[in-house]
Scaffold this active site. Structure first.
Site, PDB file in Angstrom:
ATOM      1  N   LYS A 132       0.841  -1.205   0.000  1.00 51.51           N
ATOM      2  CA  LYS A 132       0.000   0.000   0.000  1.00 51.51           C
ATOM      3  C   LYS A 132       0.875   1.254   0.000  1.00 51.51           C
ATOM      4  O   LYS A 132       0.485   2.280  -0.537  1.00 51.51           O
ATOM      5  CB  LYS A 132      -0.961   0.010   1.188  1.00 51.51           C
ATOM      6  CG  LYS A 132      -1.953  -1.157   1.202  1.00 51.51           C
ATOM      7  CD  LYS A 132      -2.818  -1.185  -0.048  1.00 51.51           C
ATOM      8  CE  LYS A 132      -2.454  -2.257  -1.005  1.00 51.51           C
ATOM      9  NZ  LYS A 132      -3.135  -2.282  -2.269  1.00 51.51           N
ATOM     10  N   ARG A 145       4.390  13.297 -14.341  1.00 50.58           N
ATOM     11  CA  ARG A 145       3.945  13.328 -15.744  1.00 50.58           C
ATOM     12  C   ARG A 145       2.900  14.405 -15.975  1.00 50.58           C
ATOM     13  O   ARG A 145       2.309  14.481 -17.036  1.00 50.58           O
ATOM     14  CB  ARG A 145       3.416  11.962 -16.158  1.00 50.58           C
ATOM     15  CG  ARG A 145       4.548  10.923 -16.160  1.00 50.58           C
ATOM     16  CD  ARG A 145       4.185   9.632 -16.813  1.00 50.58           C
ATOM     17  NE  ARG A 145       3.822   9.844 -18.203  1.00 50.58           N
ATOM     18  CZ  ARG A 145       2.764   9.263 -18.772  1.00 50.58           C
ATOM     19  NH1 ARG A 145       1.985   8.477 -18.078  1.00 50.58           N
ATOM     20  NH2 ARG A 145       2.496   9.477 -20.039  1.00 50.58           N
ATOM     21  N   LYS A 147      -0.091  14.811 -14.822  1.00 48.25           N
ATOM     22  CA  LYS A 147      -1.457  14.310 -15.002  1.00 48.25           C
ATOM     23  C   LYS A 147      -2.276  14.723 -13.775  1.00 48.25           C
ATOM     24  O   LYS A 147      -2.829  13.896 -13.056  1.00 48.25           O
ATOM     25  CB  LYS A 147      -1.461  12.783 -15.146  1.00 48.25           C
ATOM     26  CG  LYS A 147      -0.607  12.257 -16.256  1.00 48.25           C
ATOM     27  CD  LYS A 147      -1.331  12.345 -17.564  1.00 48.25           C
ATOM     28  CE  LYS A 147      -0.491  11.691 -18.653  1.00 48.25           C
ATOM     29  NZ  LYS A 147      -1.138  11.717 -19.930  1.00 48.25           N
ATOM     30  N   HIS A 155      -9.042   9.833  -5.150  1.00 50.63           N
ATOM     31  CA  HIS A 155      -7.751   9.151  -5.304  1.00 50.63           C
ATOM     32  C   HIS A 155      -6.865   9.376  -4.076  1.00 50.63           C
ATOM     33  O   HIS A 155      -6.337   8.426  -3.500  1.00 50.63           O
ATOM     34  CB  HIS A 155      -7.048   9.666  -6.567  1.00 50.63           C
ATOM     35  CG  HIS A 155      -5.674   9.131  -6.752  1.00 50.63           C
ATOM     36  ND1 HIS A 155      -5.419   7.937  -7.389  1.00 50.63           N
ATOM     37  CD2 HIS A 155      -4.465   9.616  -6.370  1.00 50.63           C
ATOM     38  CE1 HIS A 155      -4.128   7.715  -7.389  1.00 50.63           C
ATOM     39  NE2 HIS A 155      -3.519   8.727  -6.786  1.00 50.63           N
ATOM     40  N   HIS A 158      -8.393   7.785  -0.903  1.00 49.72           N
ATOM     41  CA  HIS A 158      -8.244   6.326  -0.899  1.00 49.72           C
ATOM     42  C   HIS A 158      -6.841   5.917  -0.461  1.00 49.72           C
ATOM     43  O   HIS A 158      -6.679   5.092   0.438  1.00 49.72           O
ATOM     44  CB  HIS A 158      -8.544   5.761  -2.286  1.00 49.72           C
ATOM     45  CG  HIS A 158      -8.152   4.332  -2.437  1.00 49.72           C
ATOM     46  ND1 HIS A 158      -8.847   3.299  -1.842  1.00 49.72           N
ATOM     47  CD2 HIS A 158      -7.122   3.752  -3.095  1.00 49.72           C
ATOM     48  CE1 HIS A 158      -8.258   2.150  -2.135  1.00 49.72           C
ATOM     49  NE2 HIS A 158      -7.210   2.403  -2.896  1.00 49.72           N
TER      50      HIS A 158
END
Length: 192
Positions: A132, A145, A147, A155, A158
Site C-alpha cells: 500500500k 507526468r 497528469k 484518489h 483512498h
C-alpha cells in the site's frame, strides 16, 4: 492541586496516550513489524508528506518543467508488478479464508495464537500492507507526468485512508476476518 501537580498530571496523561497507549493496544505478534510497532507518528508523517507532495510541492516543482515521459517503461513495469502482487494476495486470501467461509466468523481471533498458519498469514498481511506504500508511487508518477486531473479527492483519500486504516487494524487485530475481506476487495480493485 498546585500548578506543578496539574502540569505533571497532564504530562503523564499525554505521555500515556501518545506512547504507552499504543504499546498496550498492540497485538503482541505484530510489535516487531516495520511501520506497525510503536505510535503512529511515522505513518502519519509519511502520509502528511505524501499529501503535501501531491497537492503542493510536486505541482510547484513541475510547474516550469516538461512532463517526465521517459518514465513510461518504469510505470509499465510498476503497473505489472502491482497487478501481480495484488493478484497473489487475492489468491492467498481466497484460499486461506476457506473460500469465504471465514468471513462469516464475527469474532476476533485469539491474539496469542502463534501457530505456523497464523504467523504465515500475519507475514503475508504485513507484505500486503507494505504494498500500500508502494501504491503511493502511482500518485508520484501522476505528478511527474503532469497528469494533475488524476489527482482527485477520491484518489488521494483512498491512498491515505487505506494506509491509516491498515495501520490501526494491523496493529490491533491483524488477522480478523474483516481485515481479510477489506484486503480482498482492495486487491480485486487493484488487479483490474
Amino acid at each position: 492541586m498546585t500548578t506543578v501537580q496539574k502540569i505533571t498530571q497532564v504530562s503523564f496523561i499525554s505521555e500515556y496516550y501518545l506512547v504507552q497507549y499504543w504499546d498496550d493496544l498492540q497485538d503482541p505478534r505484530t510489535k516487531n513489524f516495520f511501520l506497525v510497532g510503536g505510535p503512529p507518528y511515522l505513518v502519519f508523517a509519511i502520509m502528511a508528506f505524501f499529501l503535501f507532495f501531491a497537492l503542493s510541492l510536486g505541482p510547484k516543482l513541475m510547474a516550469h518543467r516538461a512532463p517526465f515521459d521517459a518514465l513510461k517503461p518504469l510505470i509499465t513495469f510498476y503497473n505489472f508488478a502491482m497487478v501481480a502482487f495484488n493478484a497473489y494476495f487475492v489468491c492467498f486470501i481466497i484460499v486461506n479464508c476457506d473460500y469465504g467461509r471465514r468471513f462469516l466468523i464475527w469474532e476476533f481471533p485469539d491474539r496469542s495464537d502463534t501457530s505456523p498458519q497464523t504467523l504465515l498469514e500475519l507475514n503475508v498481511c504485513w507484505w500486503y500492507y507494505m504494498t500500500k506504500f508502494l501504491d503511493l508511487f502511482d500518485t508520484v508518477f501522476f505528478v511527474l507526468r503532469k497528469k494533475f486531473a488524476h489527482l482527485s479527492f477520491l484518489h488521494l483519500y483512498h491512498h491515505t485512508s487505506v494506509i491509516i486504516f491498515g495501520y490501526f487494524c494491523f496493529k490491533c487485530c491483524a488477522n480478523a476476518p474483516f481485515m481479510f475481506l477489506f484486503a480482498l476487495l482492495n486487491g480485486i480493485i487493484h488487479t483490474r
